[in-house]
Write an enzyme that holds these catalytic residues in place. Structure first.
Site, PDB file in Angstrom:
ATOM      1  CE1 TYR A  32       1.148  -0.355   4.370  1.00 54.26           C
ATOM      2  CE2 TYR A  32       0.380   1.830   4.446  1.00 54.26           C
ATOM      3  CZ  TYR A  32       1.071   1.120   4.885  1.00 54.26           C
ATOM      4  OH  TYR A  32       1.548   1.269   6.068  1.00 54.26           O
ATOM      5  NE  ARG A  51       6.794   4.130   0.103  1.00 55.87           N
ATOM      6  CZ  ARG A  51       6.944   4.923   1.230  1.00 55.87           C
ATOM      7  NH1 ARG A  51       7.805   5.225   1.872  1.00 55.87           N
ATOM      8  NH2 ARG A  51       5.629   5.671   1.472  1.00 55.87           N
ATOM      9  NE  ARG A  99      -6.046 -19.047   4.802  1.00 52.66           N
ATOM     10  CZ  ARG A  99      -5.194 -19.870   5.187  1.00 52.66           C
ATOM     11  NH1 ARG A  99      -5.132 -21.083   4.942  1.00 52.66           N
ATOM     12  NH2 ARG A  99      -4.385 -19.561   6.033  1.00 52.66           N
ATOM     13  CG  HIS A 101      -0.178 -20.502   2.952  1.00 49.56           C
ATOM     14  ND1 HIS A 101      -1.314 -21.272   3.177  1.00 49.56           N
ATOM     15  CD2 HIS A 101       0.224 -20.067   4.020  1.00 49.56           C
ATOM     16  CE1 HIS A 101      -1.585 -20.954   4.406  1.00 49.56           C
ATOM     17  NE2 HIS A 101      -0.608 -20.340   5.096  1.00 49.56           N
ATOM     18  CE  LYS A 146       3.373   3.375   3.009  1.00 50.94           C
ATOM     19  NZ  LYS A 146       3.647   3.720   4.740  1.00 50.94           N
ATOM     20  CD  GLU A 178      10.451   1.763   9.890  1.00 45.76           C
ATOM     21  OE1 GLU A 178      10.407   2.733   9.237  1.00 45.76           O
ATOM     22  OE2 GLU A 178      10.342   0.540   9.626  1.00 45.76           O
ATOM     23  CG  LEU A 202       8.598   2.595   4.395  1.00 45.87           C
ATOM     24  CD1 LEU A 202       8.187   1.241   3.588  1.00 45.87           C
ATOM     25  CD2 LEU A 202       7.208   3.346   4.652  1.00 45.87           C
TER      26      LEU A 202
END
Ligand code: PDD
Length: 284
Positions: A32, A51, A99, A101, A146, A178, A202
């Site tokens: 995101y 990014r 579902r 993996h 991210k 961070e 990040l």
């Protein structure tokens, strides 16, 4: 009516629904971005798109649209929602599939969604500084991506919130990494230091703007790991993020930073940052 982006289409926000077997929902399998909007314009939009492409590529998600096309969609979204001051939230997941993996077949289209929210600048914090706690960094070793998987970050931020603090500063043993949703800087004897952009943090867009501002204004700066002891002994500490800008930190686990008030280097960087925003987006 408020709009959102759902797989390339601008739709009514209330009708933007995703499937319960979307891998973002089931596995957190996606990435995101959060982009600031000032005066109806995206700040550092290009860097955020870069990014976003990098994060997607890192987990093998092939973005269904190019950066330019996505930028166009986001601009239209901001305009349609008449957003002046706020954020765009955008994410892409690996799509909807049974579902299992391992990645689904190539023919599953990644799901791109985006919405906007009005969000004021955090003016009280910018003026007076904020309190923080320290907490062990329990996250994975690809914090440069991210990722939608934010449990480590969420648990850290919740711990801060429960102690009436704005942010949790994470550390791996002695090394400060961070914040739960921000980058951390210290100032000692006029030198600004922040963790190098590697796999443990990040690579913040705001951080990069600050590094450039330091260089352009002869403020000594280095990207290098610093320790908890160095943090405790710093003259000034501040954090940076898309939503928080350049935010002074005045307390660490209840102890004052310096004399307990935002320091001169932080103040200078706040001024320079606002000037940069105004340069790109107009008067604040
Ligand atoms: N957070 N580090 C982490 C873990 C973050 O989540 C963020 C941003 C940053 C700062 O990056 P930038 O300057 O590019 O915003 C650093 C966003 C805003 C969020 O998740 O809300």
């Amino acid at each position: 009516m408020t709009f959102a982006i759902l797989n390339g289409d601008l739709v009514n926000r209330a009708e933007a629904k995703v499937d319960i077997e979307d891998r973002g929902y089931v596995f957190g399998d996606g990435v995101y971005e959060v982009i600031r909007v000032y005066n109806g314009k995206m700040f550092t939009g290009k860097e955020h798109l870069e990014r976003f492409e990098r994060s997607s590529a890192n987990i093998g998600i092939h973005l269904p649209y190019g950066a330019e096309q996505i930028t166009g969609m986001l601009e239209e979204l901001v305009e349609k929602n008449n957003l002046q001051l706020g954020i765009i939230y955008m994410q892409v997941t690996r799509g909807v599939a049974p579902r299992v993996h391992a990645f689904p077949d190539q023919n599953v289209t990644p799901a791109l969604t985006a919405f906007t929210r009005e969000m004021p600048r955090p003016l009280a914090g910018l003026a007076n500084g904020v309190k923080t706690i320290l907490t062990e960094d329990i996250r994975w070793l690809r914090c440069d991506i991210k990722s939608l998987n934010l449990l480590g970050n969420i648990l850290a931020k919740q711990k801060a919130a429960e102690q009436g603090c704005y942010e949790a500063i994470q550390h791996r043993g002695q090394d400060v990494t961070e914040g739960s949703s921000s980058n951390i800087f210290i100032v000692k004897n006029g030198i600004v230091t922040t963790h190098q952009s590697d796999n443990l943090i990040l690579k913040g867009i705001t951080k990069d703007v600050i590094l450039q501002l330091c260089s352009a204004n002869n403020i000594p700066v280095e990207e290098q790991t610093f320790t908890l002891d160095e943090l405790a002994a710093a003259d000034e500490v501040f954090l940076s993020s898309t939503t928080s800008e350049v935010m002074p930190i005045v307390k660490l686990d209840g102890k004052k930073v310096g004399n307990g008030a935002p320091g001169p280097v932080t103040r200078k960087l706040q001024e320079l940052f606002v000037a940069e925003v105004e340069n790109q987006c107009g008067t604040l």
